[in-house]
Design a protein around this motif. Structure first.
Motif, PDB file in Angstrom:
ATOM      1  N   ASP A  12      29.327  21.300   2.403  1.00 46.49           N
ATOM      2  CA  ASP A  12      30.596  21.695   1.796  1.00 46.49           C
ATOM      3  C   ASP A  12      30.462  21.409   0.302  1.00 46.49           C
ATOM      4  OD1 ASP A  12      33.495  22.227   1.574  1.00 46.49           O
ATOM      5  OD2 ASP A  12      33.618  20.070   1.226  1.00 46.49           O
ATOM      6  N   SER A 113      31.655  26.979   1.588  1.00 39.74           N
ATOM      7  CA  SER A 113      32.836  26.430   0.919  1.00 39.74           C
ATOM      8  C   SER A 113      34.050  27.334   1.069  1.00 39.74           C
ATOM      9  CB  SER A 113      32.514  26.251  -0.576  1.00 39.74           C
ATOM     10  OG  SER A 113      33.667  25.941  -1.320  1.00 39.74           O
ATOM     11  N   ILE A 120      32.293  28.833  -6.811  1.00 44.78           N
ATOM     12  CA  ILE A 120      31.078  28.198  -6.321  1.00 44.78           C
ATOM     13  C   ILE A 120      29.936  28.399  -7.312  1.00 44.78           C
ATOM     14  CG2 ILE A 120      29.372  28.135  -4.463  1.00 44.78           C
ATOM     15  CD1 ILE A 120      31.583  29.215  -2.593  1.00 44.78           C
TER      16      ILE A 120
END
Length: 231
Positions: A12, A113, A120
Motif C-alpha cells: 500500500d 493504492s 501515485i
C-alpha cells in the motif's frame, strides 16, 4: 537467488510507504471548508484512512450534504493533494530500507493504492521510490476499491505471479481485509494505533501493533523468510 523463494511483495502507499495522510487531511479539510463544512477534524479524517479518495468523497457527500458533483470534487481534491504531495511527502525510513533490501534480493514488488494514478506517480517519483517500484495499480483502474481485493489481485496479475505467493504491507483495516480476500499474506502496520484491535488486522500474518514506530526492515524480512513455504 533470493532466500524468499517465489515471494512477491505488494505495498500500500499512503500511510504504509509514505506519511501522506497529513496531506490528504489538509486537502480534504480545505475542500470541505469551501463547501461550507468547517468543523472537519483529524479525528474525522482517521475514519477514512485506507479507502479510496473517490469513496471518501462519496461518503462526505452523504454525511455532510455536499451538493457539488462528485467528478468536480474528485478533480478539486486531487489538485489540492498533488500540490501538497509534490511539496513534501516523507518516506518512512525503515520502509525505504525494506524496499532496498527486497530490491537487492530481486524480490518482485508492486504498489496497490487507493490514490489516483497521478498521485501515485508524483509520490513515487518525488521520493525516489519509482526506480524500484515500477508496477503500480490505482483503485481508479479496477472495479472496486479496498476492502475488495481487486487492486491486489490486479497487482499480482501485472507481476505475473500467483496471489498465494504475494505478501501485502498495509496500514489500514480495509487494506488488511482486502489482502485476506485476495488470499495473500499480510504484514499490518496500523497507521491509527487505536485501530490495532480491528478484526481485519487479526487476519494479518504479522501485526506490528505499534505501527511505524515499531516497524523495522530487518524484522519484516526475517518474518518473510520464516513464513516462506519451502519449495
Amino acid at each position: 537467488m533470493s532466500t524468499l523463494g517465489t515471494t512477491s511483495v505488494v505495498f500500500d502507499l499512503d500511510g504504509t510507504l509514505v506519511d501522506s495522510e497529513p496531506n490528504y487531511y489538509e486537502a480534504g479539510r480545505h475542500l470541505l471548508a469551501e463547501q461550507g463544512v468547517t468543523d472537519f477534524t483529524w479525528a474525522d479524517h482517521e475514519q477514512y484512512v485506507g479507502i479510496s479518495t473517490q469513496e471518501s468523497l462519496e461518503l462526505w457527500k452523504e454525511r455532510y450534504g455536499v451538493e457539488a458533483p462528485l467528478d468536480d470534487l474528485l478533480a478539486d481534491m486531487n489538485r489540492r493533494y498533488l500540490a501538497l504531495a509534490r511539496a513534501s511527502t516523507p518516506v518512512y525510513p525503515e520502509m525505504r530500507k525494506f524496499v532496498e533490501l527486497l530490491a537487492g534480493e530481486g524480490v518482485p514488488m508492486a504498489v496497490a493504492s487507493g490514490s489516483s494514478p497521478e498521485a501515485i506517480e508524483a509520490i513515487l517519483t518525488g521520493t525516489g521510490l519509482a526506480s524500484w517500484l515500477t508496477t503500480v495499480v490505482s483503485a481508479d483502474e479496477v472495479a472496486r476499491g479496498k476492502p475488495a481485493p481487486d487492486v491486489f489481485l490486479e497487482a499480482a496479475r501485472r507481476l505475473g505471479v500467483s496471489p498465494a505467493d504475494c505478501v501485502v504491507l498495509e496500514d489500514a483495516a480495509p487494506g488488511a481485509a482486502a489482502a485476506h480476500a485476495a488470499r495473500m499474506r499480510c504484514i499490518a502496520i496500523p497507521y491509527v494505533a487505536a485501530q490495532a484491535d480491528d478484526p481485519a488486522f487479526a487476519t494479518a500474518g504479522l501485526l506490528v501493533r505499534g505501527g511505524q514506530t515499531e516497524f523495522t526492515a530487518r524484522a519484516a524480512y526475517e518474518w518473510l523468510a520464516r513464513s516462506t513455504p519451502s519449495s
